[in-house]
Write a protein that holds these residues in place. Structure first.
Motif, PDB file in Angstrom:
ATOM      1  N   GLU A  53       3.796   1.166  17.011  1.00 25.46           N
ATOM      2  CA  GLU A  53       2.694   1.521  17.912  1.00 25.46           C
ATOM      3  C   GLU A  53       1.959   0.272  18.407  1.00 25.46           C
ATOM      4  OE1 GLU A  53      -0.082   4.384  16.338  1.00 25.46           O
ATOM      5  OE2 GLU A  53      -1.621   3.831  17.806  1.00 25.46           O
ATOM      6  N   TYR A 103      -4.852  -1.611   9.282  1.00 20.00           N
ATOM      7  CA  TYR A 103      -6.205  -1.175   9.620  1.00 20.00           C
ATOM      8  C   TYR A 103      -7.182  -2.335   9.465  1.00 20.00           C
ATOM      9  CZ  TYR A 103      -6.882  -1.362   4.600  1.00 20.00           C
ATOM     10  OH  TYR A 103      -6.955  -1.809   3.313  1.00 20.00           O
ATOM     11  N   ARG A 162      -7.986   5.578  12.387  1.00 23.40           N
ATOM     12  CA  ARG A 162      -6.538   5.744  12.438  1.00 23.40           C
ATOM     13  C   ARG A 162      -5.842   4.475  11.967  1.00 23.40           C
ATOM     14  NH1 ARG A 162      -3.941   5.812  17.029  1.00 23.40           N
ATOM     15  NH2 ARG A 162      -2.151   6.848  16.063  1.00 23.40           N
ATOM     16  N   VAL A 181      -2.419   2.282  11.961  1.00 20.84           N
ATOM     17  CA  VAL A 181      -1.352   2.171  12.954  1.00 20.84           C
ATOM     18  C   VAL A 181      -0.169   1.369  12.425  1.00 20.84           C
ATOM     19  CG1 VAL A 181      -2.685   2.489  15.056  1.00 20.84           C
ATOM     20  CG2 VAL A 181      -2.654   0.259  13.951  1.00 20.84           C
ATOM     21  N   GLN A 234      -8.308   1.278  16.946  1.00 16.80           N
ATOM     22  CA  GLN A 234      -7.859   2.483  16.261  1.00 16.80           C
ATOM     23  C   GLN A 234      -8.625   2.712  14.958  1.00 16.80           C
ATOM     24  OE1 GLN A 234      -5.633   4.499  18.063  1.00 16.80           O
ATOM     25  NE2 GLN A 234      -6.280   2.888  19.493  1.00 16.80           N
ATOM     26  N   GLU A 283     -11.712   4.579  14.985  1.00 15.49           N
ATOM     27  CA  GLU A 283     -11.555   6.036  14.999  1.00 15.49           C
ATOM     28  C   GLU A 283     -10.765   6.488  13.776  1.00 15.49           C
ATOM     29  OE1 GLU A 283      -9.873   6.931  18.791  1.00 15.49           O
ATOM     30  OE2 GLU A 283     -11.659   6.246  19.883  1.00 15.49           O
ATOM     31  N   TYR A 342      -6.271  -4.458  18.923  1.00 17.87           N
ATOM     32  CA  TYR A 342      -5.749  -3.086  19.015  1.00 17.87           C
ATOM     33  C   TYR A 342      -5.993  -2.314  17.720  1.00 17.87           C
ATOM     34  CZ  TYR A 342      -2.871   0.994  19.535  1.00 17.87           C
ATOM     35  OH  TYR A 342      -2.453   2.300  19.567  1.00 17.87           O
TER      36      TYR A 342
END
Ligand code: FES
Ligand code: FES
Lengths: 144, 144
Positions: free
Chosen positions: B30, B66, B24, B26, B19, B22, B15
């Motif tokens: 989340e 990340y 992001r 997290v 992210q 892109e 997961y």
DNA sequence: TATATTTCGGATAAATAAGTCTGTTATGTT
DNA sequence: AACATAACAGACTTATTTATCCGAAATATA
């Protein structure tokens, strides 16, 4: 891969077969010591195996556990299913609610291959056959 | 096959990759909600993954977890080894003190085949690659 | 500098698995 | 019938895994 209980169960049944092939019934103490397992725990497991008719048992003097032709069709897979349930064979390995080709998790397609191999491992040879290999000295149930 | 902790770890990393691809970062909340895992337990697991440098983390506001190129070589096998140990890859599956061709247990030769398939499953695709498949909708991390 | 946010670290609690103990039941032997 | 043997059944203990809780440390923003 297998729980302790399942490992002891497999080794117990194979050991019982090696002795039953020479018409000897065996008691908990002998089984436990020959497979290197705790006696009381082994006793509990043998009771389950007996209740499931994966082995036979006789109470009283000269009693013990045994296997005969009525148990010859029991597979390793049956034993694992009885003791560990079928999480090894079905359901998503990553814990998704359903395992399917339609909604596969990232590991699904590889898991399918692994499970095919596991199935072969647990169904291709009978427990009796595995016992014969032990008798022949090709494999073993215990190391010193 | 995998412990709960290992399952959550795998899903978390994948997961995070989806992210990070892109750009992001997290947070625990989340991640946990997107993989369907308990938040506090997920937090513990993420800390271990971070300590092992399998993912990166930044504290404070706009912080989070990340993955970047420095984590691109981490395999599923690394993750399993960290969390579950290596019982899946080495040692006797029936619990004998040593696993070897010289003194094989009744399952040894079949176990070797299964392990080969497990190794392929856990090393052939990178976690990043698995994340790309999730992004493409080919596989998924959660079901409703 | 004060504050809010978010990971980090350790202690604690709950659930499951592993293992033990003790008494009961069945059965062969004397 | 009395006794010894060995499986059976269930309660109990211990260890491990799963999961939660709470305060400390780091850091961006005002
Ligand atoms: S969906 Fe996960 S193993 Fe099939
Ligand atoms: S000796 Fe048992 S798996 Fe190798």
């Amino acid at each position: 891969m297998f729980s302790q209980a399942a490992k002891y169960a497999i080794k117990s049944i194979i050991y019982i077969w090696t002795q039953s092939l020479e018409d000897r019934k065996v008691g908990v103490k002998e089984i436990a010591s020959n497979i290197g397992a705790p006696e009381a725990f082994t006793a509990k497991i043998l009771q389950n195996l007996s209740k499931a008719n994966f082995i036979g048992s006789v109470k009283g003097p000269n009693g013990g556990f045994y296997s005969d032709e009525s148990h010859a069709k029991v597979t390793l897979k049956d034993v694992i299913k009885l003791i560990d349930g079928d999480h090894l064979f079905s359901g998503c390995s990553l814990g998704l609610p359903k395992c399917s080709e339609k909604n596969p998790c990232p590991l699904h397609f590889e898991v399918v291959k692994v499970r095919k191999e596991i199935d072969i491992m647990l169904t291709s040879k009978s427990l009796k056959h595995l016992a014969v290999e032990v008798i022949k000295g090709l494999t073993q149930l215990n190391q010193i």
